[in-house]
Design a protein around this motif. Sequence first.
Motif, short mmCIF file in Angstrom:
data_model
loop_
_atom_site.label_atom_id
_atom_site.label_comp_id
_atom_site.label_asym_id
_atom_site.label_seq_id
_atom_site.Cartn_x
_atom_site.Cartn_y
_atom_site.Cartn_z
N HIS A 284 0.83 -1.21 0.00
CA HIS A 284 0.00 0.00 0.00
C HIS A 284 0.87 1.26 0.00
O HIS A 284 0.69 2.15 -0.84
N HIS A 285 1.83 1.31 0.91
CA HIS A 285 2.68 2.50 1.01
C HIS A 285 3.61 2.66 -0.18
O HIS A 285 3.84 3.77 -0.66
N THR A 286 4.15 1.57 -0.67
CA THR A 286 5.01 1.64 -1.85
C THR A 286 4.22 2.14 -3.05
O THR A 286 4.71 2.96 -3.84
N GLY A 287 2.99 1.68 -3.18
CA GLY A 287 2.13 2.14 -4.27
C GLY A 287 1.84 3.63 -4.17
O GLY A 287 1.81 4.34 -5.18
N GLU A 288 1.62 4.10 -2.95
CA GLU A 288 1.42 5.53 -2.77
C GLU A 288 2.67 6.30 -3.18
O GLU A 288 2.58 7.29 -3.92
N ASP A 289 3.82 5.85 -2.69
CA ASP A 289 5.08 6.54 -2.97
C ASP A 289 5.38 6.58 -4.47
O ASP A 289 5.86 7.59 -4.99
N ARG A 290 5.12 5.48 -5.17
CA ARG A 290 5.50 5.38 -6.58
C ARG A 290 4.43 5.87 -7.55
O ARG A 290 4.76 6.32 -8.65
N ILE A 291 3.15 5.74 -7.16
CA ILE A 291 2.07 6.02 -8.11
C ILE A 291 1.26 7.24 -7.71
O ILE A 291 1.13 8.20 -8.47
N ALA A 292 0.69 7.21 -6.52
CA ALA A 292 -0.25 8.27 -6.12
C ALA A 292 0.45 9.59 -5.87
O ALA A 292 0.03 10.63 -6.38
N LEU B 21 3.46 -3.28 18.71
CA LEU B 21 2.12 -3.21 18.14
C LEU B 21 1.43 -1.89 18.49
O LEU B 21 0.76 -1.29 17.65
N ASP B 22 1.62 -1.45 19.73
CA ASP B 22 1.03 -0.16 20.13
C ASP B 22 1.63 0.98 19.33
O ASP B 22 0.91 1.88 18.88
N GLY B 23 2.94 0.96 19.14
CA GLY B 23 3.60 2.00 18.35
C GLY B 23 3.12 1.99 16.90
O GLY B 23 2.84 3.04 16.32
N LEU B 24 3.02 0.79 16.34
CA LEU B 24 2.55 0.65 14.97
C LEU B 24 1.12 1.15 14.84
O LEU B 24 0.79 1.91 13.93
N SER B 25 0.29 0.76 15.78
CA SER B 25 -1.11 1.19 15.75
C SER B 25 -1.23 2.70 15.84
O SER B 25 -2.00 3.32 15.09
N ALA B 26 -0.45 3.31 16.72
CA ALA B 26 -0.51 4.76 16.91
C ALA B 26 -0.07 5.50 15.65
O ALA B 26 -0.76 6.43 15.20
N ILE B 27 1.04 5.11 15.09
CA ILE B 27 1.52 5.83 13.90
C ILE B 27 0.63 5.56 12.69
O ILE B 27 0.36 6.47 11.89
N MET B 28 0.12 4.32 12.56
CA MET B 28 -0.79 4.04 11.46
C MET B 28 -2.04 4.92 11.56
O MET B 28 -2.49 5.48 10.57
N HIS C 214 5.89 6.68 6.27
CA HIS C 214 6.11 5.36 5.66
C HIS C 214 7.44 4.77 6.13
O HIS C 214 7.51 3.57 6.44
N ASN C 215 8.46 5.58 6.19
CA ASN C 215 9.77 5.10 6.66
C ASN C 215 9.70 4.68 8.12
O ASN C 215 10.29 3.66 8.50
N ARG C 216 9.02 5.44 8.94
CA ARG C 216 8.86 5.08 10.36
C ARG C 216 8.10 3.77 10.50
O ARG C 216 8.46 2.91 11.32
N ILE C 217 7.05 3.63 9.74
CA ILE C 217 6.24 2.40 9.80
C ILE C 217 7.08 1.22 9.35
O ILE C 217 7.03 0.15 9.98
N ASP C 218 7.86 1.37 8.29
CA ASP C 218 8.73 0.28 7.83
C ASP C 218 9.69 -0.15 8.93
O ASP C 218 9.94 -1.35 9.13
N TRP C 219 10.24 0.82 9.66
CA TRP C 219 11.17 0.51 10.74
C TRP C 219 10.47 -0.30 11.84
O TRP C 219 11.01 -1.30 12.33
N ILE C 220 9.26 0.11 12.21
CA ILE C 220 8.50 -0.61 13.24
C ILE C 220 8.15 -2.01 12.75
O ILE C 220 8.24 -2.98 13.51
#
Length: 164
Positions: free
Chosen positions: A58-66, A121-128, A88-94
């Motif tokens: 999803h995020h790669t598609g946004e970065d490359r297409i949208a 999971l809490d960190g991922l949920s919060a940033i998402m 997106h970079n922060r989410i990838d790291w998590i």
Amino acid sequence: MHTRLTAFGNQLIEVHVWLRGQLEDLRDDVDAYFAGDGLLPRDLRAHCLSFCSALTRHHTGEDRIAFPEIAEEFPELRPVITQLRTDHNRIDWILGALDKLLTGLPDEPDPADRARVVAELDGLSAIMETHFTYEEKKLITVLNGMDLPAWRAERPDFLLSDED
């Protein structure tokens, strides 16, 4: 004039709802594992990999297409796109940290591991959640107003869920 069944921004919201549900399912599986009645670690990791792959697609598609399309048509949104790419970079790291934790889980749950996994999971949920909310606030109207025949002909990755 040709109209879409669902505008692109609304499709984005649908994907975000689906991804939120997938994260909740993963959280439920983690809770069940630590309660001693859930998936084996390898199956838990497979579930995580499936979710992580969908979110990354999803995020790669946004970065490359949208985002390039939006930046071209709406240059005033370039700072928004920069912020979203940073997220997106922060989410990838998590996601990487979560995968590493799940890879190391023993067959028998160890309560000491629970706090680390739940924290990721809490960190991922919060940033998402903040990312999706910001993105929806800033881009839904723009996406709903865009008419890109190529996106109608073949839905780009950022508008797909595994249910598509």
